[in-house]
Design an enzyme around this catalytic site. Structure first.
Site, PDB file in Angstrom:
ATOM      1  N   GLN A 202      -7.241 -26.438  14.480  1.00  0.00           N
ATOM      2  CA  GLN A 202      -5.805 -26.169  14.619  1.00  0.00           C
ATOM      3  C   GLN A 202      -5.583 -25.648  16.041  1.00  0.00           C
ATOM      4  O   GLN A 202      -5.871 -24.494  16.343  1.00  0.00           O
ATOM      5  CB  GLN A 202      -5.372 -25.133  13.594  1.00  0.00           C
ATOM      6  CG  GLN A 202      -5.768 -25.468  12.157  1.00  0.00           C
ATOM      7  CD  GLN A 202      -4.928 -26.582  11.553  1.00  0.00           C
ATOM      8  OE1 GLN A 202      -3.715 -26.451  11.409  1.00  0.00           O
ATOM      9  NE2 GLN A 202      -5.570 -27.683  11.197  1.00  0.00           N
ATOM     10  N   ARG A 222       0.049 -21.662  13.092  1.00  0.00           N
ATOM     11  CA  ARG A 222       0.157 -22.424  14.330  1.00  0.00           C
ATOM     12  C   ARG A 222       0.111 -23.916  14.008  1.00  0.00           C
ATOM     13  O   ARG A 222      -0.280 -24.339  12.904  1.00  0.00           O
ATOM     14  CB  ARG A 222      -0.961 -22.057  15.290  1.00  0.00           C
ATOM     15  CG  ARG A 222      -2.337 -22.548  14.857  1.00  0.00           C
ATOM     16  CD  ARG A 222      -3.442 -21.984  15.715  1.00  0.00           C
ATOM     17  NE  ARG A 222      -3.304 -22.347  17.118  1.00  0.00           N
ATOM     18  CZ  ARG A 222      -4.001 -21.786  18.107  1.00  0.00           C
ATOM     19  NH1 ARG A 222      -4.880 -20.837  17.837  1.00  0.00           N
ATOM     20  NH2 ARG A 222      -3.820 -22.168  19.341  1.00  0.00           N
ATOM     21  N   ALA A 243       3.798 -23.497   6.880  1.00  0.00           N
ATOM     22  CA  ALA A 243       2.555 -24.192   7.211  1.00  0.00           C
ATOM     23  C   ALA A 243       2.600 -24.793   8.619  1.00  0.00           C
ATOM     24  O   ALA A 243       3.618 -24.736   9.314  1.00  0.00           O
ATOM     25  CB  ALA A 243       2.275 -25.268   6.174  1.00  0.00           C
ATOM     26  N   HIS A 244       1.465 -25.400   9.003  1.00  0.00           N
ATOM     27  CA  HIS A 244       1.353 -25.926  10.365  1.00  0.00           C
ATOM     28  C   HIS A 244       2.330 -27.066  10.622  1.00  0.00           C
ATOM     29  O   HIS A 244       2.638 -27.857   9.754  1.00  0.00           O
ATOM     30  CB  HIS A 244      -0.090 -26.361  10.672  1.00  0.00           C
ATOM     31  CG  HIS A 244      -0.649 -27.374   9.732  1.00  0.00           C
ATOM     32  ND1 HIS A 244      -1.985 -27.501   9.486  1.00  0.00           N
ATOM     33  CD2 HIS A 244      -0.066 -28.316   8.966  1.00  0.00           C
ATOM     34  CE1 HIS A 244      -2.209 -28.468   8.642  1.00  0.00           C
ATOM     35  NE2 HIS A 244      -1.058 -28.980   8.319  1.00  0.00           N
ATOM     36  N   ASN A 245       2.825 -27.094  11.848  1.00  0.00           N
ATOM     37  CA  ASN A 245       3.718 -28.139  12.357  1.00  0.00           C
ATOM     38  C   ASN A 245       5.095 -28.157  11.700  1.00  0.00           C
ATOM     39  O   ASN A 245       5.864 -29.105  11.882  1.00  0.00           O
ATOM     40  CB  ASN A 245       3.082 -29.537  12.234  1.00  0.00           C
ATOM     41  CG  ASN A 245       1.864 -29.692  13.105  1.00  0.00           C
ATOM     42  OD1 ASN A 245       0.748 -29.405  12.666  1.00  0.00           O
ATOM     43  ND2 ASN A 245       2.041 -30.113  14.341  1.00  0.00           N
TER      44      ASN A 245
END
Length: 343
Positions: A202, A222, A243-245
């Site tokens: 990540q 991130r 969550a990511h993105n």
């Protein structure tokens, strides 16, 4: 900082820009709901739904909209304002001012090589600042906070005790990170390999806009390759998972225990009520409202209000619920018409 001893009704009227009806020398030291207020409190009425509480209220004064100023019963001292709730918030802030930070670096705080800040800073006991951190003016970092390598904080940020801001995070001005929150940690990403689930690195950033609040024990991951983004003015409640993105727009409200899966887009002005769950790679349109405990598995149109699982038009859900309630007696009537086979 301790609460003020009180304000007179006249002082409050001046403070909120309201019209005073009744004595101006009534001293008020608290803000309370109509049904629980006493002679030393000021209450407020925001809706006709609560008009019945006004008549029996023992409040010393009341904040009212112009449409209620001539109510025959209730406190004699009245302050007429366009928005009683906002006025009550203004009075609360005056009666209970925020504690003033202790500026300086506590002797037990640790500072990594190359970290810099501008203007005043407050570093609490046991706070740990990594290497190459850039901190703006008037930031307050509480006891046992951790700011990892390379983080950027804008002006007047506040990170409460035991919160962590991980590497790759960029915070704008006046961001508030509540106790125990985690900002910019690694997201939950794995790929199936010959020996089992293998973690996907990540390496994206976590960008938090100005005037964002992140509630206690919430997590904002991130990005995996791109960035996770939270837009300016958005408020995130306690125990939320981003969550990511994920991209959250400006001035959104995200209530407690909401979960937003990876790469979902939440546009400006969206409200996500408590325990709503959003699947990955979908879009919630600008100004949409998602009711509590909804399960969102597809895109939501701008301005829509949805509820249920799977989330769909709230009006449709209400109609279906009403239809089911009417269906039960019909089923019972049919059962009475069908002969029972007792053999």
């Amino acid at each position: 900082m301790p609460a003020r001893s009180g304000l007179t009704a006249g002082q409050i009227a001046e403070l909120v820009g309201g019209k005073l009806i009744g004595p101006d020398d009534v001293v008020l030291a608290g803000v309370a709901p109509l049904e629980g207020a006493g002679p030393g409190d000021i209450a407020f009425l925001v809706s006709a739904r609560y008009r019945s509480y006004l008549a029996g209220s023992a409040a010393g004064a009341v904040l009212l909209a112009p449409s209620f100023q001539n109510e025959p019963a209730g406190p004699a001292t009245r302050i007429i304002v366009d928005d009683p709730q906002q006025a009550a918030v203004r009075v609360l802030r005056e009666l209970h001012p925020a504690a003033r930070p202790v500026w300086g670096v506590h002797e037990t705080a640790s500072l990594g090589r190359g970290s810099v800040w501008s203007g005043r800073i407050s570093l609490g006991a046991g706070a740990r600042i990594g290497r190459g951190v850039r901190i703006g003016a008037d930031c307050v970092l509480g006891e046992q906070t951790v700011i990892e390598d390379g983080v950027i904080l804008g002006d007047a940020c506040r990170v409460e005790p035991h919160a962590v801001v991980h590497s790759g995070a960029v915070l704008g001005d006046r961001v508030l990170v509540r106790t125990g929150a985690r900002v910019g940690g690694k997201g939950f990403g794995f790929t199936a390999g010959p020996s089992g689930h293998e973690p996907i690195p990540q390496v994206g950033r976590c960008i938090i806009g100005s005037d964002v609040e992140i509630g206690a024990n919430s997590t904002v991951d991130r990005g995996s390759l791109g960035d996770t983004v939270v837009g300016a003015g958005t408020k995130i409640d306690n125990l939320v998972q981003v969550a990511h993105n994920v991209h959250i727009g400006e001035h959104c409200i995200v209530m407690a225990q909401v979960g937003i899966a990876g790469s979902t887009v939440v546009e400006d002005g969206v409200l996500l009520a408590g325990q709503a769950g959003l699947a990955d790679h979908l879009t919630v349109g600008r100004g949409a409202r998602v009711a509590a405990q909804s399960g969102v598995i597809g895109d939501i149109e701008p301005g829509a209000t949805v509820s249920g699982y799977p989330a769909r038009s709230h009006r449709s859900v209400l109609r279906q619920t009403a239809a089911l309630a009417r269906l039960a007696p019909l089923v019972e009537a049919l059962e009475r018409l069908i002969p029972r086979d007792d053999s």
